[in-house]
Design an enzyme around this catalytic site. Structure first.
Site, PDB file in Angstrom:
ATOM      1  N   GLY A 211      12.800   8.558  -3.679  1.00  0.00           N
ATOM      2  CA  GLY A 211      13.142   7.184  -3.349  1.00  0.00           C
ATOM      3  C   GLY A 211      13.967   6.482  -4.398  1.00  0.00           C
TER       4      GLY A 211
ATOM      5  N   GLY B  75       7.301   6.612 -11.057  1.00  0.00           N
ATOM      6  CA  GLY B  75       7.492   6.957  -9.654  1.00  0.00           C
ATOM      7  C   GLY B  75       8.887   7.475  -9.387  1.00  0.00           C
ATOM      8  N   ALA B  76       9.328   8.423 -10.230  1.00  0.00           N
ATOM      9  CA  ALA B  76      10.752   8.787 -10.257  1.00  0.00           C
ATOM     10  C   ALA B  76      11.095  10.073  -9.515  1.00  0.00           C
ATOM     11  CB  ALA B  76      11.212   8.913 -11.720  1.00  0.00           C
TER      12      ALA B  76
ATOM     13  N   TYR C 224      -0.460  -6.239   0.749  1.00  0.00           N
ATOM     14  CA  TYR C 224       0.760  -5.842   0.044  1.00  0.00           C
ATOM     15  C   TYR C 224       1.423  -7.059  -0.591  1.00  0.00           C
ATOM     16  CZ  TYR C 224       5.488  -4.047  -0.723  1.00  0.00           C
ATOM     17  OH  TYR C 224       6.699  -3.706  -1.283  1.00  0.00           O
TER      18      TYR C 224
END
Length: 288
Positions: A20, A16-17, A170
């Site tokens: 963010g 997930g780079a 979550y």
């Protein structure tokens, strides 16, 4: 599939780079002169992120692997390509995460947040396990959330979102992620591979994925939060600092280790969740 940079180096893998915290972690590692593999779902966004990082870190050594962690097939393909690109792994940083505002199931019939926040890092780490051991000392860093303390796991409901609630689901997925972190750390004890989780702070990211009112409010609230650069600091610390090189199975709040809540250290629950994760990911107990 990849942006080619060769060399038998100890690579730092960040999932997930492209945005963010993940992007900030990749930039921070590259700024330390460390070779980085960015695992990203969207090629165009990832290429843009790499260009932005290289505009700040001139000699950044970066590879791109495009991969989708939203279902088991995507995780397996990502692991296959990561093994091709990383002869050695210094650290696997499981950063990719999601906060769903409505119930959605993936191709495997699993609720998305449970899969992305728990099953995907469990499966990816398991598939890279032999390489991590061969590269020891090596580290696994699981980006989690302090909200895990409000979570629980119902083996019959939670993986499928049958008890879906925006906040509770979550928390449940992060709670499961802490349990799998400590369980895996126990199995890897003595191998030279450490596994830890951390809360990076309350960070301004695009974690909310839907565009309904709840998603808009979630993103709006994050305008008051800290920048991704601040969130990246404790992640980089856990991945690189000599001060934590021998710690494993721990939970960190920023750079400080804090006790894991008692219910997340329940051995019977840990074993049940491990068996569930193996079954849902098709590992069948073969974790090496």
């Amino acid at each position: 599939m990849t942006e080619e940079i060769h060399g038998n180096k100890d690579w730092y893998i960040v999932t997930g780079a492209n945005a963010g915290i993940g992007k900030a972690v990749a930039e921070g590692l590259a700024g330390k002169g460390l070779p980085v593999i960015m695992l990203c779902r969207n090629r165009a966004k990832a290429v843009q992120a790499i260009e932005e990082i290289r505009s700040k870190v001139k000699d950044a050594e970066i590879k791109l692997v495009v991969g989708d962690l939203s279902d088991n097939a995507g995780v397996r393909l990502a692991a296959e390509n990561l093994l091709k690109e990383a002869p050695r792994i210094a650290a696997l940083i499981n950063n990719a995460g999601i906060w769903m505002t409505r119930r959605e199931l993936n191709a495997d019939g699993i609720e998305q947040s449970f899969h992305v926040n728990c099953l995907a890092p469990f499966l990816l780490t398991s598939l890279l396990m032999d390489r991590l051991k061969e590269s020891a000392p090596a580290r696994v860093v699981n980006v989690n959330a302090a909200l895990y303390v409000f979570g629980h796991v119902d083996m019959e409901k939670t993986p499928y979102g049958k008890d879906f609630n925006m906040f509770r689901t979550y928390c449940n997925s992060k709670f499961a992620g802490v349990i799998t972190t400590t369980e895996m750390a126990g199995r890897l004890n003595g191998t030279g591979v450490t596994v830890n989780a951390l809360h990076p702070g309350v960070i301004r990211t695009s974690l909310g994925v839907t565009h309904d009112l709840k998603g808009k409010l979630l993103r709006l609230s994050k305008l008051l939060f800290k920048s991704p650069d601040k969130g990246a600091e404790p992640v980089i610390y856990l991945a690189t600092s000599d001060g934590v090189k021998d710690r494993t199975g721990r939970f960190f709040m920023l750079n400080k280790e804090i006790p894991i809540t008692g219910k997340a250290r329940d051995e019977a629950l840990s074993l049940k969740l491990r068996n569930l994760c193996e079954r849902l990911t098709g590992l069948n107990g073969n974790l090496g």
